[in-house]
Design a protein around this motif. Structure first.
Motif, PDB file in Angstrom:
ATOM      1  N   TRP A   1      -2.296   7.195  -5.683  1.00  0.00           N
ATOM      2  CA  TRP A   1      -1.078   6.846  -4.955  1.00  0.00           C
ATOM      3  C   TRP A   1      -0.939   5.335  -4.846  1.00  0.00           C
ATOM      4  CZ3 TRP A   1       2.093  10.817  -3.570  1.00  0.00           C
ATOM      5  CH2 TRP A   1       1.537  12.109  -3.538  1.00  0.00           C
ATOM      6  N   THR A   2       0.227   4.827  -5.171  1.00  0.00           N
ATOM      7  CA  THR A   2       0.515   3.405  -5.005  1.00  0.00           C
ATOM      8  C   THR A   2       0.861   3.143  -3.549  1.00  0.00           C
ATOM      9  OG1 THR A   2       1.352   3.194  -7.262  1.00  0.00           O
ATOM     10  CG2 THR A   2       2.023   1.505  -5.685  1.00  0.00           C
ATOM     11  N   VAL A   3       0.099   2.272  -2.905  1.00  0.00           N
ATOM     12  CA  VAL A   3       0.368   1.935  -1.508  1.00  0.00           C
ATOM     13  C   VAL A   3       0.946   0.527  -1.372  1.00  0.00           C
ATOM     14  CG1 VAL A   3      -1.311   3.545  -0.572  1.00  0.00           C
ATOM     15  CG2 VAL A   3      -2.043   1.225  -1.150  1.00  0.00           C
ATOM     16  N   ASP A   4       0.983  -0.222  -2.478  1.00  0.00           N
ATOM     17  CA  ASP A   4       1.624  -1.541  -2.481  1.00  0.00           C
ATOM     18  C   ASP A   4       2.491  -1.645  -3.726  1.00  0.00           C
ATOM     19  OD1 ASP A   4       2.455  -4.125  -2.321  1.00  0.00           O
ATOM     20  OD2 ASP A   4       0.438  -5.029  -2.217  1.00  0.00           O
ATOM     21  N   PRO A   5       3.695  -1.070  -3.674  1.00  0.00           N
ATOM     22  CA  PRO A   5       4.544  -1.060  -4.874  1.00  0.00           C
ATOM     23  C   PRO A   5       5.022  -2.439  -5.306  1.00  0.00           C
ATOM     24  CG  PRO A   5       5.744  -0.212  -2.981  1.00  0.00           C
ATOM     25  CD  PRO A   5       4.312  -0.360  -2.549  1.00  0.00           C
ATOM     26  N   THR A   6       4.877  -3.446  -4.457  1.00  0.00           N
ATOM     27  CA  THR A   6       5.293  -4.802  -4.814  1.00  0.00           C
ATOM     28  C   THR A   6       4.208  -5.557  -5.581  1.00  0.00           C
ATOM     29  OG1 THR A   6       4.480  -5.831  -2.762  1.00  0.00           O
ATOM     30  CG2 THR A   6       6.704  -4.877  -2.726  1.00  0.00           C
ATOM     31  N   HIS A   7       3.005  -4.996  -5.647  1.00  0.00           N
ATOM     32  CA  HIS A   7       1.907  -5.718  -6.302  1.00  0.00           C
ATOM     33  C   HIS A   7       2.081  -5.662  -7.818  1.00  0.00           C
ATOM     34  CE1 HIS A   7      -2.072  -7.157  -7.337  1.00  0.00           C
ATOM     35  NE2 HIS A   7      -2.240  -7.495  -6.071  1.00  0.00           N
ATOM     36  N   PRO A   8       1.798  -6.764  -8.524  1.00  0.00           N
ATOM     37  CA  PRO A   8       1.941  -6.772  -9.988  1.00  0.00           C
ATOM     38  C   PRO A   8       1.118  -5.701 -10.697  1.00  0.00           C
ATOM     39  CG  PRO A   8       1.640  -9.008  -9.155  1.00  0.00           C
ATOM     40  CD  PRO A   8       1.425  -8.103  -7.994  1.00  0.00           C
ATOM     41  N   ILE A   9      -0.016  -5.314 -10.126  1.00  0.00           N
ATOM     42  CA  ILE A   9      -0.847  -4.304 -10.777  1.00  0.00           C
ATOM     43  C   ILE A   9      -0.177  -2.934 -10.746  1.00  0.00           C
ATOM     44  CG2 ILE A   9      -3.084  -3.097 -10.686  1.00  0.00           C
ATOM     45  CD1 ILE A   9      -4.345  -5.666  -9.684  1.00  0.00           C
ATOM     46  N   ALA A  10       0.725  -2.717  -9.800  1.00  0.00           N
ATOM     47  CA  ALA A  10       1.399  -1.416  -9.673  1.00  0.00           C
ATOM     48  C   ALA A  10       2.678  -1.333 -10.504  1.00  0.00           C
ATOM     49  CB  ALA A  10       1.724  -1.156  -8.204  1.00  0.00           C
ATOM     50  N   GLU A  11       3.047  -2.395 -11.177  1.00  0.00           N
ATOM     51  CA  GLU A  11       4.308  -2.411 -11.918  1.00  0.00           C
ATOM     52  C   GLU A  11       4.328  -1.344 -13.018  1.00  0.00           C
ATOM     53  OE1 GLU A  11       7.016  -5.443 -14.669  1.00  0.00           O
ATOM     54  OE2 GLU A  11       5.235  -6.182 -13.612  1.00  0.00           O
ATOM     55  N   GLY A  12       5.346  -0.492 -12.978  1.00  0.00           N
ATOM     56  CA  GLY A  12       5.534   0.519 -14.010  1.00  0.00           C
ATOM     57  C   GLY A  12       4.607   1.717 -13.907  1.00  0.00           C
ATOM     58  N   ILE A  13       3.872   1.845 -12.814  1.00  0.00           N
ATOM     59  CA  ILE A  13       2.921   2.940 -12.644  1.00  0.00           C
ATOM     60  C   ILE A  13       3.576   4.075 -11.856  1.00  0.00           C
ATOM     61  CG2 ILE A  13       0.633   3.596 -11.805  1.00  0.00           C
ATOM     62  CD1 ILE A  13       0.743   1.462 -14.078  1.00  0.00           C
ATOM     63  N   PRO A  14       3.540   5.318 -12.354  1.00  0.00           N
ATOM     64  CA  PRO A  14       4.132   6.435 -11.613  1.00  0.00           C
ATOM     65  C   PRO A  14       3.408   6.656 -10.289  1.00  0.00           C
ATOM     66  CG  PRO A  14       2.826   7.256 -13.441  1.00  0.00           C
ATOM     67  CD  PRO A  14       2.914   5.758 -13.615  1.00  0.00           C
ATOM     68  N   ASN A  15       4.141   7.137  -9.305  1.00  0.00           N
ATOM     69  CA  ASN A  15       3.562   7.371  -7.983  1.00  0.00           C
ATOM     70  C   ASN A  15       3.834   8.816  -7.542  1.00  0.00           C
ATOM     71  OD1 ASN A  15       2.270   6.824  -5.571  1.00  0.00           O
ATOM     72  ND2 ASN A  15       4.097   5.976  -4.593  1.00  0.00           N
ATOM     73  N   PRO A  16       2.808   9.694  -7.608  1.00  0.00           N
ATOM     74  CA  PRO A  16       1.429   9.365  -7.939  1.00  0.00           C
ATOM     75  C   PRO A  16       1.161   9.402  -9.438  1.00  0.00           C
ATOM     76  CG  PRO A  16       1.551  11.664  -7.345  1.00  0.00           C
ATOM     77  CD  PRO A  16       2.942  11.098  -7.162  1.00  0.00           C
ATOM     78  N   LEU A  17       0.087   8.740  -9.826  1.00  0.00           N
ATOM     79  CA  LEU A  17      -0.454   8.847 -11.173  1.00  0.00           C
ATOM     80  C   LEU A  17      -1.409  10.047 -11.167  1.00  0.00           C
ATOM     81  CD1 LEU A  17      -2.110   5.830 -13.085  1.00  0.00           C
ATOM     82  CD2 LEU A  17      -2.812   8.185 -13.376  1.00  0.00           C
ATOM     83  N   VAL A  18      -1.169  11.011 -12.040  1.00  0.00           N
ATOM     84  CA  VAL A  18      -1.929  12.258 -12.024  1.00  0.00           C
ATOM     85  C   VAL A  18      -3.015  12.230 -13.093  1.00  0.00           C
ATOM     86  CG1 VAL A  18      -1.821  14.774 -12.224  1.00  0.00           C
ATOM     87  CG2 VAL A  18       0.109  13.509 -11.219  1.00  0.00           C
ATOM     88  N   ILE A  19      -4.264  12.437 -12.665  1.00  0.00           N
ATOM     89  CA  ILE A  19      -5.393  12.571 -13.583  1.00  0.00           C
ATOM     90  C   ILE A  19      -5.873  14.016 -13.471  1.00  0.00           C
ATOM     91  CG2 ILE A  19      -7.697  11.753 -14.182  1.00  0.00           C
ATOM     92  CD1 ILE A  19      -7.000   9.103 -12.810  1.00  0.00           C
TER      93      ILE A  19
END
Length: 247
Positions: free
Chosen positions: A134-152
């Motif tokens: 789960w992305t908890v900081d959607p403004t962070h550059p590391i979270a850019e373009g990452i689905p929320n949630p990312l499913v593994i």
């Protein structure tokens, strides 16, 4: 950003012992090979090298680290076999401005525990459970373009308590089908260097082949890279009282 110089380090023990047996099917070039291929795909202008525990100086002599903007570190079974002189060298370069991405079981590496100053212990269970990142900081550059949630679909379970200092930034939290939650994506700053720890990536599952995971790592590399910084450790200075009058 200029062309980035990236080094992927892997202890290589699972590859050399063929444990697990199926890993060669989804990581035919080893974990380091899969990581390097994903980085080249996501960051085609970068230069990527790999290094292994079995290489002379573990593949991380001074000239390699001096030529590295970001180092990725994957380890699991051989943390104690890493030479302290290499750990000292890596720590010095991180403090001087080299970026560091620590992956999965690398939380117990000498490098990570040295830089964080805690045990980095956690709760774990390996039962092929689903992980939701789960992305908890959607403004962070590391979270850019990452689905929320990312499913593994299948992954080793990590759980709290995770004995790390309070992170500078909490980017991702994972939940698992068995009930655990875990701070799976955290950042730290040490000296001039930036550190990103990202937990997904057990050797029993082809996690590093997932496009979303490749994107997270590429984002982390971009964030951690500081090629413009002079590679020197912050040191004590002792200017005279009226130093500013001389300028």
């Amino acid at each position: 950003m200029s062309q980035l110089r990236i080094t992927v380090w892997n202890e290589g023990v699972h590859e050399s012992t063929k444990d697990p047996a199926g890993m060669a099917e989804y990581y035919p070039e080893g974990i380091h090979g899969a990581l390097a291929a994903g980085i080249r795909e996501q960051l085609p202008d970068s230069t990527v090298r790999t290094a292994l525990l079995s290489d002379p100086e573990h593949g991380l002599p001074e000239e390699v680290l001096a030529d590295t903007d970001v180092l990725l570190w994957w380890g699991h079974k051989a943390h104690g076999q890493v030479d302290d002189a290499v750990v000292d060298r890596v720590q010095r370069h991180v403090l001087g401005g080299m970026g560091l991405l620590v992956l999965h079981s690398g939380h117990f590496s000498k490098v990570f525990t040295r830089l964080l100053g805690t045990t980095c212990s956690l709760s774990w269970r390996n039962a092929a459970e689903r992980e939701l990142v789960w992305t908890v900081d959607p403004t962070h550059p590391i979270a850019e373009g990452i689905p929320n949630p990312l499913v593994i679909p299948e992954q080793e379970t990590y759980g709290e308590f995770f004995d790390i200092p309070a992170p500078d930034e909490l980017v991702f939290i994972s939940s698992f089908s068995g009930g655990e939650v875990f701070r799976s994506g955290v950042t730290f700053r040490r000296g001039k260097g930036r550190i990103f720890y990202f937990s997904p990536g057990d050797e029993r599952y082809p996690v590093y082949n997932q496009p979303e995971i490749k994107r997270v790592l590429a984002n982390g590399i971009r964030w951690a890279a500081r090629p413009e910084v002079d590679r020197s450790i912050p040191e004590v200075s002792n200017p005279p009282r009226d130093w500013f009058l001389e300028s």
